[in-house]
Design a protein around this motif. Structure first.
Motif, PDB file in Angstrom:
ATOM      1  N   MET A  75     -46.232 -62.757 -69.671  1.00  0.00           N
ATOM      2  CA  MET A  75     -45.884 -64.163 -69.490  1.00  0.00           C
ATOM      3  C   MET A  75     -47.063 -65.062 -69.745  1.00  0.00           C
ATOM      4  O   MET A  75     -46.911 -66.140 -70.342  1.00  0.00           O
ATOM      5  CB  MET A  75     -45.377 -64.389 -68.074  1.00  0.00           C
TER       6      MET A  75
ATOM      7  N   ILE B 138     -45.586 -57.522 -66.759  1.00  0.00           N
ATOM      8  CA  ILE B 138     -44.751 -58.674 -67.112  1.00  0.00           C
ATOM      9  C   ILE B 138     -45.532 -59.960 -66.924  1.00  0.00           C
ATOM     10  O   ILE B 138     -45.442 -60.897 -67.723  1.00  0.00           O
ATOM     11  CB  ILE B 138     -43.466 -58.676 -66.247  1.00  0.00           C
TER      12      ILE B 138
ATOM     13  N   TYR C 122     -46.838 -52.495 -59.730  1.00  0.00           N
ATOM     14  CA  TYR C 122     -47.750 -52.205 -60.826  1.00  0.00           C
ATOM     15  C   TYR C 122     -47.114 -52.598 -62.157  1.00  0.00           C
ATOM     16  O   TYR C 122     -47.767 -53.185 -63.022  1.00  0.00           O
ATOM     17  CB  TYR C 122     -48.077 -50.706 -60.779  1.00  0.00           C
ATOM     18  N   LEU C 123     -45.843 -52.319 -62.281  1.00  0.00           N
ATOM     19  CA  LEU C 123     -45.182 -52.671 -63.522  1.00  0.00           C
ATOM     20  C   LEU C 123     -45.015 -54.184 -63.650  1.00  0.00           C
ATOM     21  O   LEU C 123     -45.035 -54.714 -64.752  1.00  0.00           O
ATOM     22  CB  LEU C 123     -43.803 -52.013 -63.585  1.00  0.00           C
ATOM     23  N   PHE C 124     -44.902 -54.841 -62.549  1.00  0.00           N
ATOM     24  CA  PHE C 124     -44.733 -56.284 -62.581  1.00  0.00           C
ATOM     25  C   PHE C 124     -45.966 -56.968 -63.144  1.00  0.00           C
ATOM     26  O   PHE C 124     -45.860 -58.028 -63.772  1.00  0.00           O
ATOM     27  CB  PHE C 124     -44.417 -56.810 -61.174  1.00  0.00           C
TER      28      PHE C 124
ATOM     29  N   PHE D 279     -47.447 -65.273 -73.381  1.00  0.00           N
ATOM     30  CA  PHE D 279     -46.352 -66.072 -73.937  1.00  0.00           C
ATOM     31  C   PHE D 279     -46.610 -67.554 -73.733  1.00  0.00           C
ATOM     32  O   PHE D 279     -46.422 -68.370 -74.625  1.00  0.00           O
ATOM     33  CB  PHE D 279     -45.052 -65.621 -73.280  1.00  0.00           C
TER      34      PHE D 279
ATOM     35  N   PHE E  72     -44.161 -48.729 -56.952  1.00  0.00           N
ATOM     36  CA  PHE E  72     -44.638 -48.596 -58.302  1.00  0.00           C
ATOM     37  C   PHE E  72     -44.292 -49.815 -59.137  1.00  0.00           C
ATOM     38  O   PHE E  72     -44.996 -50.153 -60.087  1.00  0.00           O
ATOM     39  CB  PHE E  72     -44.009 -47.323 -58.883  1.00  0.00           C
ATOM     40  N   LYS E  73     -43.264 -50.465 -58.711  1.00  0.00           N
ATOM     41  CA  LYS E  73     -42.789 -51.590 -59.501  1.00  0.00           C
ATOM     42  C   LYS E  73     -43.745 -52.748 -59.466  1.00  0.00           C
ATOM     43  O   LYS E  73     -43.781 -53.548 -60.394  1.00  0.00           O
ATOM     44  CB  LYS E  73     -41.411 -52.050 -58.979  1.00  0.00           C
TER      45      LYS E  73
END
Lengths: 96, 572
Positions: free
Chosen positions: B564, B560, B555-557, B567, B552-553
């Motif tokens: 970025m 970010i 997907y969360l990445f 940013f 799942f991470k």
């Protein structure tokens, strides 16, 4: 100038907390810790912000209460997950 | 229900009889008219024409139908829904009466369509597969005639009203009348089963026997002849009448031949009806409408009687209709065989029965006037063939040895059926002379050479001898029918014309739809709509599954990553 320094510190703390949140860990506790870290950074920045508005800290107290509730909710989810799955390992979850 | 309708129709017959006598003695004709609706220049009227012809025909129709309903009380007594049957027969009689009394094309259409529809309902009455096929063939052949009459209605709108009887003398050479006559002749040919459309009449013998007695002997099939008699002033010097002559003579000849090869009792009688219909149509197209009408009426009498006797025989033989199982019945059912013999002999034209008056008159008129050699030969040959199959039938059913199929069922004393047959027997004996005294106000003067006059007797005797010799069977008889297999099947199966209406019409479409089915339904549409889309969806789902079966991470990445990018692009 001082503001920009604190701004950079906040950005750095916030982004580090998010990075840990999305990183691939083995334990759910690390994710919850990263969430607390994000909360802490926001708390710090909220404090700095309110210093420029005549030290009105009441909103900050409300924020603190809600963040504590959120932390305890996270911990209860952790406890129920350990009770159902037997461990803390987060890797077997997928988007499905 | 049977008795009520029998009495009602009998009473109706008596009323018609008295009015007929009154009208023909005084030369009256009454025309009622009721205007239903009037458009800009056309007006739809409901007209009723009562002259001697319609009253006489109504009398005969109501007599036959009353007798048939009385007969069917005993014939169909094991039928649960007898009321339904009687109501269908009554509706049929109503449509026929509507057809008879109407000088107006719209009410003719109502009667004509009603006849076609109700004869379909009656043919499919027994509801097995053969009845359904026969009913479909009957209904669709009659439908062609309905379409023709509908188109005639369209064309007659040129003249301002649909009462066609007023326009014949004035508009004879008009192009519109030419088209109308063509279509009317085709409509009459479908209803009376002439050559291109003749396959439905033997097939419609799948109907119950009272239905055959009423419908297929006297009323439905004579509706076409009646229509042509009404339109006779128009059609009499049109070219298509000669075409009708040709086709009806061929019908007469062909069905006479086919009846000699048939072994089903009701089909023989049906082909005999077809032959007599050809006779009526041909004498009509030669220009003698009153003789055609005369033959129509006398034929109705003895043919209905013949069907009813066939019904008694079929009941007796426990629903076997094949004449090869019958034999020697004249010893055991004397009264029924009396009726059968008299109606058969009347059909042949034996002197001074009712068929003699009409048939002999027809043949003498053909000999007296100057017609084609082919017309002459085919008329006399068909008369000989009529005697041939009649005698063959009598030999098979009554005179040959008893075939021991049904011993204990030789029951003749069903008085309901017998009484109804006796009414028709009386009429069949005497109606010839009665009608000739009524209809013809002066006799036809016919002067023929001696041998030509006796030609009828010669062909009748020849036909009877042949009929006797063909069916004279003993233990030692050998059947050599298969030596002439091709010719026999050609002659027996009505010159292969039923294939036009059944196999020939459906083969192309069924073949084409098989090709379509194999190529499209089980072919390309599987790729483009059935299995093909399924395969696409399956492959994509597998891909999505592989794509999403991750931590799942990841997907969360992606969040970010997005942050970025923002940013970098907005804070630099």
């Amino acid at each position: 100038m001082l503001i920009y320094d604190i701004w950079f510190l906040f950005i750095y703390m916030f982004s580090v907390g998010n990075l840990i949140f999305v990183s691939k860990n083995k334990h759910l506790l690390v994710v919850l810790l990263s969430l607390e870290f994000i909360v802490l950074s926001i708390f710090f920045f909220f404090l700095v912000l309110l210093m420029f508005i005549d030290y009105d800290m009441y909103m900050l107290m409300v924020f603190l209460v809600f963040s504590v509730c959120e932390g305890s909710l996270g911990l209860s989810i952790l406890v129920s997950m350990i009770r159902s799955h037997g461990n803390d390992y987060f890797q077997s979850f997928s988007m499905l | 229900m049977c008795f009520n309708s029998f009495f009602f129709l009998f009473f109706f017959m008596l009323i018609n009889y008295f009015f007929f006598v009154y009208f023909i003695m005084n030369g009256l004709s009454v025309f009622f008219e009721w205007e239903i609706i009037s458009f800009n220049s056309m007006s739809i009227v409901m007209s009723i024409l009562l002259d001697w012809m319609s009253l006489l025909f109504m009398m005969f129709v109501s007599l036959i139908s009353s007798v048939v309903i009385f007969y069917s009380k005993s014939y169909m007594n094991s039928e649960l829904n007898l009321n339904r049957f009687i109501i269908l027969v009554l509706m049929f009689v109503f449509s026929m009466v509507l057809l008879i009394i109407s000088p107006n094309l719209i009410s003719i259409l109502l009667g004509w369509d009603g006849l076609g529809l109700i004869s379909y309902c009656l043919v499919i009455y027994y509801q097995n597969l053969k009845s359904y096929n026969a009913g479909m063939l009957t209904a669709l052949s009659n439908r062609i005639g309905d379409v023709m009459i509908l188109m005639v209605i369209c064309w007659v709108m040129n003249y301002g009203s649909w009462n066609y009887i007023f326009y014949f003398d004035f508009m004879k050479n008009d192009y519109v009348m030419f088209i109308i006559s063509f279509m009317i002749i085709i409509a009459a040919m479908t209803k009376s089963a002439q050559i291109p459309f003749s396959s439905w009449l033997p097939a419609a013998m799948a109907a119950p026997t009272p239905v055959s007695a009423l419908v297929h002997s006297s009323t439905l099939v004579t509706a076409g002849v009646y229509l042509l008699i009404r339109f006779n002033y128009l059609l009499i010097d049109m070219f298509f009448f000669k075409v009708l002559l040709f086709l009806s003579i061929l019908t007469m000849f062909m069905s006479g031949i086919s009846a000699n090869y048939e072994f089903d009792l009701k089909k023989i009688i049906a082909l005999s009806t077809l032959s007599q219909l050809g006779l009526m149509m041909s004498i009509l197209s030669l220009g003698f409408p009153d003789i055609a009408f005369f033959h129509l009426l006398t034929h109705a009498m003895f043919k209905a009687l013949l069907f009813m006797c066939a019904g008694v025989i079929i009941h007796m033989m426990n629903d076997i209709q094949d004449i090869r199982y019958m034999g020697g019945l004249s010893l055991y059912i004397p009264l029924t065989s009396l009726c059968l013999n008299i109606s058969n002999l009347s059909l042949c034209g034996i002197p001074f029965l009712s068929g003699f008056y009409s048939k002999d008159l027809i043949l003498e008129m053909v000999s007296f006037n100057s017609f084609n050699l082919m017309v002459f030969i085919l008329f006399y040959l068909s008369t000989g063939l009529t005697v041939f199959y009649t005698f063959r039938l009598i030999m098979y059913v009554m005179i040959n040895d008893f075939n021991l199929m049904m011993i204990y069922n030789l029951y003749d004393e069903d008085y309901i059926m017998l009484n109804s047959m006796f009414v028709l027997l009386f009429m069949s004996l005497l109606s010839g002379s009665f009608l000739s005294w009524f209809i013809f106000s002066y006799p036809y003067m016919i002067y023929l050479p001696f041998n030509l006059k006796l030609m009828v007797i010669y062909v009748s005797i020849l036909g009877s001898i042949l009929g006797f010799m063909v069916s004279n069977m003993g233990i030692y008889s050998l059947n050599k029918l298969l030596l002439s297999y091709n010719l026999s099947s050609f002659l027996c199966l009505m010159w292969f014309m039923p294939n036009l209406s059944t196999y020939g019409l459906s083969y192309i479409y069924l073949n084409f739809s098989q090709i379509l089915f194999k190529n499209i339904d089980m072919g390309w549409s599987e790729i483009y709509s059935g299995k093909g889309i399924f395969n696409i969806l399956k492959n994509y789902s597998v891909f999505y599954n592989i794509y999403q079966m991750n931590n799942f991470k990841i997907y969360l990445f992606s969040f970010i990553l997005w942050f970025m990018i923002l940013f970098i692009f907005f804070f630099i």
